[in-house]
Scaffold this motif. Sequence first.
Motif, mmCIF file in Angstrom:
data_model
loop_
_atom_site.group_PDB
_atom_site.id
_atom_site.type_symbol
_atom_site.label_atom_id
_atom_site.label_comp_id
_atom_site.label_asym_id
_atom_site.label_seq_id
_atom_site.Cartn_x
_atom_site.Cartn_y
_atom_site.Cartn_z
ATOM 1 N N PRO A 21 0.813 -1.225 0.000
ATOM 2 C CA PRO A 21 0.000 0.000 0.000
ATOM 3 C C PRO A 21 0.841 1.268 0.000
ATOM 4 O O PRO A 21 0.498 2.241 -0.678
ATOM 5 C CB PRO A 21 -0.822 -0.108 1.283
ATOM 6 C CG PRO A 21 -0.615 -1.458 1.823
ATOM 7 C CD PRO A 21 0.434 -2.167 1.053
ATOM 8 N N ALA A 22 1.974 1.259 0.724
ATOM 9 C CA ALA A 22 2.781 2.482 0.784
ATOM 10 C C ALA A 22 3.346 2.831 -0.590
ATOM 11 O O ALA A 22 3.385 4.013 -0.980
ATOM 12 C CB ALA A 22 3.908 2.311 1.800
ATOM 13 N N ASP A 23 3.763 1.804 -1.360
ATOM 14 C CA ASP A 23 4.309 2.062 -2.707
ATOM 15 C C ASP A 23 3.216 2.580 -3.637
ATOM 16 O O ASP A 23 3.424 3.497 -4.434
ATOM 17 C CB ASP A 23 4.882 0.773 -3.316
ATOM 18 C CG ASP A 23 5.947 0.177 -2.423
ATOM 19 O OD1 ASP A 23 6.580 0.961 -1.688
ATOM 20 O OD2 ASP A 23 6.104 -1.060 -2.439
ATOM 21 N N VAL A 24 2.040 1.975 -3.536
ATOM 22 C CA VAL A 24 0.939 2.392 -4.408
ATOM 23 C C VAL A 24 0.512 3.817 -4.063
ATOM 24 O O VAL A 24 0.229 4.634 -4.948
ATOM 25 C CB VAL A 24 -0.234 1.389 -4.297
ATOM 26 C CG1 VAL A 24 -1.429 1.860 -5.091
ATOM 27 C CG2 VAL A 24 0.211 0.029 -4.783
ATOM 28 N N LEU A 25 0.515 4.120 -2.778
ATOM 29 C CA LEU A 25 0.159 5.472 -2.338
ATOM 30 C C LEU A 25 1.163 6.494 -2.890
ATOM 31 O O LEU A 25 0.774 7.558 -3.394
ATOM 32 C CB LEU A 25 0.128 5.512 -0.809
ATOM 33 C CG LEU A 25 -0.332 6.805 -0.161
ATOM 34 C CD1 LEU A 25 -1.721 7.189 -0.647
ATOM 35 C CD2 LEU A 25 -0.332 6.646 1.370
ATOM 36 N N ALA A 26 2.457 6.129 -2.839
ATOM 37 C CA ALA A 26 3.491 7.043 -3.369
ATOM 38 C C ALA A 26 3.288 7.233 -4.875
ATOM 39 O O ALA A 26 3.373 8.359 -5.390
ATOM 40 C CB ALA A 26 4.876 6.479 -3.067
ATOM 41 N N ALA A 27 2.969 6.137 -5.590
ATOM 42 C CA ALA A 27 2.758 6.234 -7.048
ATOM 43 C C ALA A 27 1.529 7.097 -7.339
ATOM 44 O O ALA A 27 1.519 7.893 -8.283
ATOM 45 C CB ALA A 27 2.581 4.835 -7.636
ATOM 46 N N ARG A 29 0.404 9.547 -5.504
ATOM 47 C CA ARG A 29 0.745 10.970 -5.264
ATOM 48 C C ARG A 29 1.578 11.514 -6.406
ATOM 49 O O ARG A 29 1.372 12.642 -6.842
ATOM 50 C CB ARG A 29 1.467 11.095 -3.923
ATOM 51 C CG ARG A 29 0.474 10.949 -2.775
ATOM 52 C CD ARG A 29 1.124 11.116 -1.433
ATOM 53 N NE ARG A 29 0.093 11.118 -0.389
ATOM 54 C CZ ARG A 29 0.257 10.647 0.828
ATOM 55 N NH1 ARG A 29 1.420 10.111 1.189
ATOM 56 N NH2 ARG A 29 -0.720 10.693 1.700
ATOM 57 N N ARG A 30 2.511 10.698 -6.913
ATOM 58 C CA ARG A 30 3.332 11.149 -8.050
ATOM 59 C C ARG A 30 2.435 11.426 -9.249
ATOM 60 O O ARG A 30 2.608 12.403 -9.963
ATOM 61 C CB ARG A 30 4.362 10.068 -8.421
ATOM 62 C CG ARG A 30 5.635 10.099 -7.573
ATOM 63 C CD ARG A 30 6.750 9.300 -8.235
ATOM 64 N NE ARG A 30 6.403 7.914 -8.457
ATOM 65 C CZ ARG A 30 6.500 6.940 -7.549
ATOM 66 N NH1 ARG A 30 6.944 7.223 -6.334
ATOM 67 N NH2 ARG A 30 6.164 5.703 -7.835
ATOM 68 N N ALA A 31 1.458 10.544 -9.460
ATOM 69 C CA ALA A 31 0.570 10.703 -10.625
ATOM 70 C C ALA A 31 -0.447 11.830 -10.408
ATOM 71 O O ALA A 31 -1.055 12.316 -11.358
ATOM 72 C CB ALA A 31 -0.155 9.391 -10.901
ATOM 73 N N GLY A 32 -0.632 12.226 -9.161
ATOM 74 C CA GLY A 32 -1.594 13.296 -8.852
ATOM 75 C C GLY A 32 -3.015 12.915 -9.204
ATOM 76 O O GLY A 32 -3.780 13.746 -9.705
ATOM 77 N N ASP A 121 -10.265 9.797 -10.678
ATOM 78 C CA ASP A 121 -9.661 9.547 -11.995
ATOM 79 C C ASP A 121 -9.607 8.047 -12.278
ATOM 80 O O ASP A 121 -9.678 7.621 -13.430
ATOM 81 C CB ASP A 121 -8.233 10.105 -12.042
ATOM 82 C CG ASP A 121 -8.213 11.589 -11.723
ATOM 83 O OD1 ASP A 121 -8.947 12.339 -12.392
ATOM 84 O OD2 ASP A 121 -7.480 11.994 -10.786
ATOM 85 N N LEU A 122 -9.440 7.276 -11.214
ATOM 86 C CA LEU A 122 -9.500 5.821 -11.337
ATOM 87 C C LEU A 122 -10.756 5.365 -10.592
ATOM 88 O O LEU A 122 -11.043 5.862 -9.497
ATOM 89 C CB LEU A 122 -8.273 5.142 -10.717
ATOM 90 C CG LEU A 122 -6.901 5.631 -11.181
ATOM 91 C CD1 LEU A 122 -5.793 4.793 -10.518
ATOM 92 C CD2 LEU A 122 -6.760 5.559 -12.701
ATOM 93 N N GLY A 143 -2.761 -1.039 -8.802
ATOM 94 C CA GLY A 143 -1.307 -1.127 -9.026
ATOM 95 C C GLY A 143 -0.903 -0.980 -10.488
ATOM 96 O O GLY A 143 -0.129 -0.073 -10.844
ATOM 97 N N PRO A 144 -1.439 -1.828 -11.395
ATOM 98 C CA PRO A 144 -1.028 -1.726 -12.805
ATOM 99 C C PRO A 144 -1.408 -0.386 -13.438
ATOM 100 O O PRO A 144 -0.681 0.119 -14.300
ATOM 101 C CB PRO A 144 -1.790 -2.879 -13.476
ATOM 102 C CG PRO A 144 -2.110 -3.825 -12.367
ATOM 103 C CD PRO A 144 -2.299 -2.984 -11.143
ATOM 104 N N LEU A 145 -2.516 0.211 -13.015
ATOM 105 C CA LEU A 145 -2.939 1.498 -13.598
ATOM 106 C C LEU A 145 -1.967 2.601 -13.204
ATOM 107 O O LEU A 145 -1.694 3.524 -13.993
ATOM 108 C CB LEU A 145 -4.347 1.865 -13.108
ATOM 109 C CG LEU A 145 -5.490 0.976 -13.625
ATOM 110 C CD1 LEU A 145 -6.747 1.200 -12.799
ATOM 111 C CD2 LEU A 145 -5.769 1.263 -15.095
ATOM 112 N N LEU A 146 -1.441 2.514 -11.977
ATOM 113 C CA LEU A 146 -0.515 3.548 -11.518
ATOM 114 C C LEU A 146 0.894 3.294 -12.038
ATOM 115 O O LEU A 146 1.681 4.226 -12.211
ATOM 116 C CB LEU A 146 -0.518 3.605 -9.986
ATOM 117 C CG LEU A 146 -1.832 4.137 -9.395
ATOM 118 C CD1 LEU A 146 -1.902 3.898 -7.888
ATOM 119 C CD2 LEU A 146 -1.989 5.629 -9.700
#
Length: 319
Positions: A21-27, A29-32, A121-122, A143-146
């Motif tokens: 979850p932490a990695d997906v959350l970071a991704a 935020r990067r994607a906004g 957006d998703l 995950g794959p979408l981000l």
Amino acid sequence: MRADVRRWLHHRTYSASAWQPADVLAAKRRAGCTISVVLPALDEERTVGAIVAALRTWLIEDHPLIDELVVMDSGSTDRTAAVAARAGARVVHVDTVLPEHGRVPGKGEALWKSLAVTTGDLVVFVDADLVAFDPRFVVGLVGPLLADPGVGYVKGLYDRPLDTPEGLVPSGGGRVTELLARPLLNAWWPELAGFVQPLSGEYAGRRALLESVPFVSGYGVELGLLVDILEEAGVDAMAQVDLGTRRHGHQPDAALGRMAGQILQTALARRPSAGPSSAELLQFLGSGDGIEAVNWDVGVLERPPMRSVRAAEQHRRGA
Ligand SMILES: O=c1ccn([C@@H]2O[C@H](COP(=O)(O)OP(=O)(O)O[C@H]3O[C@H](CO)[C@@H](O)[C@H](O)[C@H]3O)[C@@H](O)[C@H]2O)c(=O)[nH]1
Ligand SMILES: O=C(O)[C@H](O)COP(=O)(O)O
């Protein structure tokens, strides 16, 4: 196996265990971008509360991945709405959405209308009848979408145990999938043959893509989305993710027969060369006095792409 399906399986099959979850959350935020989770629910008071609570605790409070959590009440007569609201979801009754488009029953209608009342957006769809629900489903689906901008639509895959009167059998669930949907897809849309669970109710997509395709009102919605997204975006924009194991409430055979009828109608509507077909289904159901013949209408209504509904509304407001 077809070479293109083998390639797709290799390239577009993911595992939820690859994402924390932490990695997906970071991704995220990067994607906004923002994420909406939608649970269509018809009389699911026994299961919806635990699903909402698990998502809220883990993916709103502990890891704020989900921006909105909505239960689309499809006309429940039990306490689904109250239970879902108490567990922390926003509950929207289908009849309150786009009332000028009328009331049409069915799961697909609830999903279609959810696009009009959410903003993420998703968008992630999760059935409300899941048992022993694991909120990592949502992490795996986004995950794959981000991770890959080329992916627009992600379906869950999983083992499907079957609850029987003798106990839980490790496989055997997904009867409509095995007896109808998979043979149909292999015959008419073989590019989609790699989807392990084509009817899974857990899937995610980019809003722009979901709003560009029609939604079938009933249980044909999953097959319709697969075929229409294939047409709209191509198979490389589609992916699947292994979510582990999924248990859900099983419908009786006769109800699955009607579900199959709706899926068949949906497929036939996408193969006009197959010619006109009857939307009537005659079933022979056991009753106290023997066998009763019951006729059902398994016809479905095609709801237009949500972006055309929005455009018409904007035009009306501007006029
Ligand atoms: O009119 C309806 C009927 C169902 N549901 C909800 O939709 C979800 C899935 O319905 P269910 O009857 O449990 O379907 P399944 O027997 O599980 O059927 C499988 O196959 C269907 C056809 O593709 C998919 O729609 C399902 O998601 C998939 O789990 C549940 O949360 C239901 O409460 C509604 O919101 N409105
Ligand atoms: O997905 C399916 O094929 C149908 O929902 C039936 O599922 P079940 O056999 O697990 O009840």
